[in-house]
Scaffold this motif. Structure first.
Motif, PDB file in Angstrom:
ATOM      1  N   LYS A 100     -33.484   7.276 -20.109  1.00  0.00           N
ATOM      2  CA  LYS A 100     -33.629   5.809 -20.084  1.00  0.00           C
ATOM      3  C   LYS A 100     -32.278   5.127 -20.244  1.00  0.00           C
ATOM      4  O   LYS A 100     -31.985   4.123 -19.582  1.00  0.00           O
ATOM      5  N   ASP A 101     -31.445   5.700 -21.103  1.00  0.00           N
ATOM      6  CA  ASP A 101     -30.126   5.132 -21.341  1.00  0.00           C
ATOM      7  C   ASP A 101     -29.256   5.206 -20.079  1.00  0.00           C
ATOM      8  O   ASP A 101     -28.490   4.283 -19.786  1.00  0.00           O
ATOM      9  N   LYS A 102     -29.404   6.300 -19.321  1.00  0.00           N
ATOM     10  CA  LYS A 102     -28.660   6.424 -18.060  1.00  0.00           C
ATOM     11  C   LYS A 102     -29.067   5.326 -17.083  1.00  0.00           C
ATOM     12  O   LYS A 102     -28.229   4.771 -16.372  1.00  0.00           O
ATOM     13  N   LYS A 105     -27.498   1.984 -18.293  1.00  0.00           N
ATOM     14  CA  LYS A 105     -26.055   1.930 -18.042  1.00  0.00           C
ATOM     15  C   LYS A 105     -25.730   1.838 -16.561  1.00  0.00           C
ATOM     16  O   LYS A 105     -24.709   1.274 -16.177  1.00  0.00           O
ATOM     17  N   GLY A 106     -26.602   2.391 -15.724  1.00  0.00           N
ATOM     18  CA  GLY A 106     -26.384   2.336 -14.280  1.00  0.00           C
ATOM     19  C   GLY A 106     -26.885   1.054 -13.643  1.00  0.00           C
ATOM     20  O   GLY A 106     -26.716   0.845 -12.440  1.00  0.00           O
ATOM     21  N   GLY A 107     -27.533   0.204 -14.451  1.00  0.00           N
ATOM     22  CA  GLY A 107     -28.042  -1.050 -13.932  1.00  0.00           C
ATOM     23  C   GLY A 107     -29.354  -0.912 -13.172  1.00  0.00           C
ATOM     24  O   GLY A 107     -29.701  -1.763 -12.357  1.00  0.00           O
TER      25      GLY A 107
END
Length: 401
Positions: A100-102, A105-107
């Protein structure tokens, strides 16, 4: 230890995608002395993937799978592995949060379907994906990677380092040394070097790449000194055809030599259409030495941009020694490279056939011109012109500067 590779993806069988992953897998396996016995390509069908796993299980020690780890309906590799090892698919809470964090961070927006990317058979070991989403998954001597090449490249070395240690396979690692040659056919290379391979346990092979032919020497790391003695003998015999080792490339060696000798470079290209400049610019740090690249395709451009004389073009033609000499002299840097030729498939004559090229190299006040006739299609002729020009420049810089 024997390895079977399973490539999953209908696109690999219907022409939609070319397999490059198995080449990389084989090269990495070589480093650990693991032998790829075969590879199987299957469509995104559950029964076909299952049969491939079953066949491998009966014939090899380790199965490496690539493809089918994404979030879509046809990404079923982990599902089939779970069925084969009779384990349920589970999701690790920590890995889910990391996924989820990826997305954040990737928008991107995380949806429930993306959860599938961190599903794994219960009891699996996972390997972090630093460049993508889905981690690699290992269970019961089966490891699965995403099919995206850069994600495989990121995780396979991690897995192999872990696996060989886990299985106590690193007592005497494989030692591999590549000598990269250019300008000598494979059959002649073999004739020239085979006399040096008389000791048991030291092997060699040739790998034909688009940047040259590799002489690959392979043995156990305990034989490293013996391998290095053979390498010295090979250099003594055919050293002028060897431009580098291991990860060296023609363009990298050129830039290295230019930086060492504090020389600037520019290019003037006709038939290669910017490929020569592009190869040089691929090298990190080239900005220290590269000034400009000119694609002077038309006669008008050759005259206007490089100062080629109209009389030269009218008398000798655009594809000639005289024209390439004036092209390279029109460059203002310490080193200049120029190309002109007939890449085809049309435009050739009996006097000037398709594949005829002239390559000009200027180093300060000296000019070298070489004429060659290369075989192949339009792109191959252009690629060979670029590689030959770079190799010739390396030889001149090594000998004369």
């Amino acid at each position: 230890m024997k390895v079977g590779v399973i490539l999953v993806g209908t696109e690999l069988l219907n022409g939609g995608m070319i397999d490059t992953n198995s080449i990389y897998i084989a090269e990495e396996l070589n480093k650990y002395g693991l032998e790829m016995e075969f590879k199987i390509v299957v469509r995104d069908f559950k029964d076909e993937i299952y049969r491939a796993i079953d066949y491998c299980k009966k014939n090899v020690d380790l199965i490496i799978m690539s493809g089918g780890l994404g979030p879509t309906l046809d990404d079923i590799t982990k599902e089939v592995i779970a069925e084969y090892v009779n384990k349920p698919l589970v999701v690790d809470a920590e890995e889910l949060e990391e996924l989820k964090d990826k997305f954040i961070k990737g928008g991107y927006t995380f949806t429930e379907i993306n959860k599938k990317e961190v599903e794994k058979p219960e009891g699996s070991v996972t390997f972090k994906n630093d460049v993508g989403m889905a981690p690699a998954v290992y269970i019961d001597d089966i490891v699965a990677f995403p099919g995206v090449p850069r994600e495989l490249y990121n995780m396979l070395p991690k897995f192999l380092a872990w696996y060989t240690k886990e299985k106590n396979l690193i007592d005497d690692e494989i030692y591999i040394k590549d000598l990269i040659t250019y300008g000598m056919p494979e059959s002649i290379l073999d004739k020239e070097v085979r006399e040096f391979f008389t000791e048991e346990g030291i092997y060699y092979e040739f790998l034909v790449k688009d940047y040259g032919i590799l002489i690959r020497l392979q043995s156990k790391r305990s034989n490293k000194n013996k391998v290095e003695k053979i390498i010295k003998k090979i250099y003594n015999k055919i050293g002028k055809f060897i431009f580098g080792e291991d990860n060296d490339r023609l363009e990298g060696k050129v830039v290295e030599l230019l930086r060492e000798n504090k020389l600037s470079i520019s290019t003037a290209e006709s038939c290669t259409g910017g490929m020569l400049a592009s190869r040089l610019i691929d090298v990190s740090g080239v900005s220290e030495v590269f000034y400009e690249g000119i694609v002077s395709y038309s006669n008008e451009s050759k005259m206007k941009r490089l100062g080629v004389k109209k009389e030269t073009l009218e008398k000798y033609g655009a594809v000639s020694e005289e024209t390439v000499r004036e092209m390279v002299m029109g460059l203002q840097t310490d080193v200049g490279l120029a190309t002109t030729g007939i890449a085809g498939p049309e435009g050739g004559t009996e006097e000037k056939p398709v594949g005829l090229v002239y390559m000009g190299i200027k180093i300060k006040d000296r000019v070298y011109v070489e004429k060659r006739v290369f075989k192949g299609d339009r792109n191959k002729i252009r690629e060979r012109t670029v590689s030959h020009t770079l190799f010739t420049l390396i030889k001149i810089l090594n000998e004369d500067v």
